[in-house]
Design a protein around this motif. Structure first.
Motif, PDB file in Angstrom:
ATOM      1  N   GLN A 242       0.813  -1.202   0.000  1.00 59.67           N
ATOM      2  CA  GLN A 242       0.000   0.000   0.000  1.00 59.67           C
ATOM      3  C   GLN A 242       0.860   1.270   0.000  1.00 59.67           C
ATOM      4  O   GLN A 242       0.619   2.204  -0.771  1.00 59.67           O
ATOM      5  N   GLU A 243       1.877   1.298   0.840  1.00 61.85           N
ATOM      6  CA  GLU A 243       2.727   2.493   0.852  1.00 61.85           C
ATOM      7  C   GLU A 243       3.660   2.474  -0.358  1.00 61.85           C
ATOM      8  O   GLU A 243       3.926   1.429  -0.942  1.00 61.85           O
ATOM      9  N   ARG A 244       4.154   3.623  -0.700  1.00 62.67           N
ATOM     10  CA  ARG A 244       5.015   3.740  -1.874  1.00 62.67           C
ATOM     11  C   ARG A 244       6.399   3.160  -1.564  1.00 62.67           C
ATOM     12  O   ARG A 244       7.061   3.573  -0.632  1.00 62.67           O
ATOM     13  N   VAL A 245       6.831   2.219  -2.352  1.00 66.25           N
ATOM     14  CA  VAL A 245       8.144   1.592  -2.206  1.00 66.25           C
ATOM     15  C   VAL A 245       8.794   1.592  -3.585  1.00 66.25           C
ATOM     16  O   VAL A 245       8.166   1.218  -4.585  1.00 66.25           O
ATOM     17  N   GLY A 246      10.055   1.986  -3.677  1.00 65.32           N
ATOM     18  CA  GLY A 246      10.742   1.999  -4.947  1.00 65.32           C
ATOM     19  C   GLY A 246      10.366   3.213  -5.764  1.00 65.32           C
ATOM     20  O   GLY A 246       9.823   4.205  -5.256  1.00 65.32           O
ATOM     21  N   ASN A 247      10.630   3.124  -7.055  1.00 60.38           N
ATOM     22  CA  ASN A 247      10.349   4.235  -7.952  1.00 60.38           C
ATOM     23  C   ASN A 247       9.143   3.921  -8.816  1.00 60.38           C
ATOM     24  O   ASN A 247       8.812   2.756  -9.044  1.00 60.38           O
ATOM     25  N   ALA A 248       8.503   4.951  -9.297  1.00 55.53           N
ATOM     26  CA  ALA A 248       7.376   4.749 -10.190  1.00 55.53           C
ATOM     27  C   ALA A 248       7.874   4.151 -11.500  1.00 55.53           C
ATOM     28  O   ALA A 248       8.957   4.469 -11.983  1.00 55.53           O
ATOM     29  N   GLY A 249       7.094   3.268 -12.061  1.00 52.44           N
ATOM     30  CA  GLY A 249       7.492   2.648 -13.321  1.00 52.44           C
ATOM     31  C   GLY A 249       6.511   1.567 -13.717  1.00 52.44           C
ATOM     32  O   GLY A 249       5.542   1.260 -13.004  1.00 52.44           O
ATOM     33  N   GLY A 250       6.748   0.973 -14.864  1.00 51.58           N
ATOM     34  CA  GLY A 250       5.823  -0.026 -15.394  1.00 51.58           C
ATOM     35  C   GLY A 250       6.312  -1.449 -15.268  1.00 51.58           C
ATOM     36  O   GLY A 250       5.828  -2.329 -16.003  1.00 51.58           O
ATOM     37  N   TYR A 251       7.237  -1.723 -14.341  1.00 51.70           N
ATOM     38  CA  TYR A 251       7.757  -3.074 -14.131  1.00 51.70           C
ATOM     39  C   TYR A 251       7.634  -3.433 -12.644  1.00 51.70           C
ATOM     40  O   TYR A 251       7.886  -2.588 -11.782  1.00 51.70           O
ATOM     41  N   ALA A 252       7.270  -4.679 -12.375  1.00 47.45           N
ATOM     42  CA  ALA A 252       6.956  -5.066 -11.001  1.00 47.45           C
ATOM     43  C   ALA A 252       8.090  -5.850 -10.359  1.00 47.45           C
ATOM     44  O   ALA A 252       8.803  -6.621 -11.020  1.00 47.45           O
ATOM     45  N   MET A 253       8.234  -5.644  -9.051  1.00 47.68           N
ATOM     46  CA  MET A 253       9.195  -6.379  -8.227  1.00 47.68           C
ATOM     47  C   MET A 253       8.458  -6.989  -7.039  1.00 47.68           C
ATOM     48  O   MET A 253       7.409  -6.498  -6.632  1.00 47.68           O
ATOM     49  N   THR A 254       8.998  -8.080  -6.486  1.00 44.84           N
ATOM     50  CA  THR A 254       8.494  -8.636  -5.233  1.00 44.84           C
ATOM     51  C   THR A 254       9.537  -8.375  -4.158  1.00 44.84           C
ATOM     52  O   THR A 254      10.720  -8.685  -4.319  1.00 44.84           O
ATOM     53  N   PHE A 255       9.078  -7.768  -3.056  1.00 46.01           N
ATOM     54  CA  PHE A 255       9.988  -7.321  -1.994  1.00 46.01           C
ATOM     55  C   PHE A 255      10.081  -8.374  -0.893  1.00 46.01           C
ATOM     56  O   PHE A 255       9.045  -8.849  -0.397  1.00 46.01           O
ATOM     57  N   PRO A 256      11.284  -8.726  -0.492  1.00 45.17           N
ATOM     58  CA  PRO A 256      11.437  -9.692   0.613  1.00 45.17           C
ATOM     59  C   PRO A 256      11.098  -9.043   1.944  1.00 45.17           C
ATOM     60  O   PRO A 256      11.212  -7.833   2.113  1.00 45.17           O
ATOM     61  N   GLY A 257      10.676  -9.862   2.891  1.00 45.92           N
ATOM     62  CA  GLY A 257      10.395  -9.371   4.230  1.00 45.92           C
ATOM     63  C   GLY A 257       9.003  -8.832   4.426  1.00 45.92           C
ATOM     64  O   GLY A 257       8.634  -8.466   5.547  1.00 45.92           O
ATOM     65  N   TYR A 258       8.186  -8.778   3.384  1.00 48.13           N
ATOM     66  CA  TYR A 258       6.823  -8.263   3.500  1.00 48.13           C
ATOM     67  C   TYR A 258       5.829  -9.435   3.580  1.00 48.13           C
ATOM     68  O   TYR A 258       6.149 -10.581   3.252  1.00 48.13           O
ATOM     69  N   ASN A 259       4.607  -9.106   3.995  1.00 48.93           N
ATOM     70  CA  ASN A 259       3.538 -10.100   4.009  1.00 48.93           C
ATOM     71  C   ASN A 259       3.254 -10.549   2.578  1.00 48.93           C
ATOM     72  O   ASN A 259       3.313  -9.759   1.640  1.00 48.93           O
ATOM     73  N   ALA A 260       2.927 -11.816   2.418  1.00 51.80           N
ATOM     74  CA  ALA A 260       2.740 -12.364   1.076  1.00 51.80           C
ATOM     75  C   ALA A 260       1.640 -11.640   0.310  1.00 51.80           C
ATOM     76  O   ALA A 260       1.719 -11.499  -0.920  1.00 51.80           O
ATOM     77  N   THR A 261       0.613 -11.175   0.986  1.00 55.03           N
ATOM     78  CA  THR A 261      -0.499 -10.507   0.305  1.00 55.03           C
ATOM     79  C   THR A 261      -0.213  -9.036   0.034  1.00 55.03           C
ATOM     80  O   THR A 261      -1.042  -8.362  -0.599  1.00 55.03           O
ATOM     81  N   ALA A 262       0.925  -8.534   0.469  1.00 51.24           N
ATOM     82  CA  ALA A 262       1.296  -7.131   0.221  1.00 51.24           C
ATOM     83  C   ALA A 262       2.807  -7.060   0.079  1.00 51.24           C
ATOM     84  O   ALA A 262       3.524  -6.618   0.977  1.00 51.24           O
ATOM     85  N   SER A 263       3.307  -7.538  -1.062  1.00 53.10           N
ATOM     86  CA  SER A 263       4.761  -7.630  -1.241  1.00 53.10           C
ATOM     87  C   SER A 263       5.222  -7.164  -2.623  1.00 53.10           C
ATOM     88  O   SER A 263       6.399  -7.323  -2.947  1.00 53.10           O
TER      89      SER A 263
END
Length: 296
Positions: A242-263
């Protein structure tokens, strides 16, 4: 019966000469009833008739007894026949039940064998399909010592897929570079199909460098700014942070350490990250052995 009359001659004498009215003695007849009991004499014809009637009556009784005896014997024979027929029917029923049970067991065994053969056929077709995706299938890499493995060395199997977590220290790659690398290994960047798969991904990723770096996935926007997976499907899971992480763009990443439903989070293609490659496993079972044909 009339009494039988007996006649007797009686002569009366006077002390002297008999009275002579006539020269000849007078004879007096008197009726005397005998005191001897009279006896009824049965004629020979009557006794024979009575004997004949007794004999006929005896024959009739014997005939009735014979008829009753024959009837009883017939009833007994009939009952025995019915009982034997009933026993035969019961035996046939038991035999049919056993045959029916055996047929049901055979049918179940046949159904199980058919299911196994169908599954083996599907697995074989699937394996052939995976092999056909390679221009040059690395037999020795997948099947060392003639024992095929689901995945190549350093790849991790999960739900009939293999995953490569590319995480060298440096240099990392842009989204385009990462997809090119995956294609060289006959794979694509990660496509997430379920929450279970995302949980698996989270367990095998780890924090590195800073909060803005993550692992590239095979998810990007199209001309209409809609998120599309590399296999052409629209993104529907929505595991976005939900909060802004990383930079704006059209490619997706999965972030480690986050809840599976919000990563998940977006980024631009110019950013360099680690990434995850994915392809179908060669086989569903952990180990598959070739059958060695006998020498001629």
């Amino acid at each position: 019966m009339e009494e039988e009359l007996n006649y007797a001659s009686v002569v009366f004498k006077n002390g002297g000469s008999p009275q002579k009215e006539n020269d000849e003695d007078s004879t007096i007849y008197s009726t005397v009833k005998s005191k001897v009991p009279t006896t009824t004499v049965t004629t020979g014809g009557g006794a024979a008739a009575a004997h004949s009637r007794h004999f006929v009556l005896l024959l009739v009784c014997l005939g009735i007894l014979c008829v009753l005896l024959i009837s009883c014997i017939g009833v007994i024979i009939y009952i025995c026949g019915v009982m034997k027929a009933q026993e035969a029917v019961e035996e046939n029923i038991i035999h049919l039940e056993k045959e029916n049970y055996q047929l049901m067991m055979d049918k179940e065994i046949l159904a199980n064998e058919t299911e196994v053969l169908t599954r083996d056929r599907d697995d074989l077709n699937r394996t052939i399909g995976v092999i056909m995706t390679f221009k040059n299938f690395p037999v020795n890499a997948f099947c060392p010592d003639k024992k095929c493995q689901p995945c190549l060395e350093s790849w991790i199997p999960f739900q009939d897929h293999c995953y490569l977590f590319w995480d060298p220290d440096t240099p990392w790659k842009t989204w385009t570079q990462a997809q090119t690398f995956c294609r060289k290994t006959n794979a694509d960047l990660l496509v997430v199909d379920s929450l279970q798969e995302q949980e698996f991904i989270n367990k095998h990723t780890k924090y590195y460098y800073d909060l803005h770096h993550a692992y590239w996935m095979g998810l990007r926007t199209n001309e209409d700014k809609k998120w599309i997976w590399l296999d052409g499907r629209n993104e529907t899971l929505g595991f976005w942070i939900q909060e802004r992480v990383g930079n704006a763009g059209g490619y997706a990443m999965t972030f480690p350490g986050y809840n599976a439903t919000a990563s998940w989070g977006p980024s631009g293609n110019d950013m360099q990250n680690k990434f995850i490659c994915e392809h179908e496993a060669l086989i569903r079972t952990p180990v598959f052995s070739f059958q060695t044909l006998p020498a001629n």
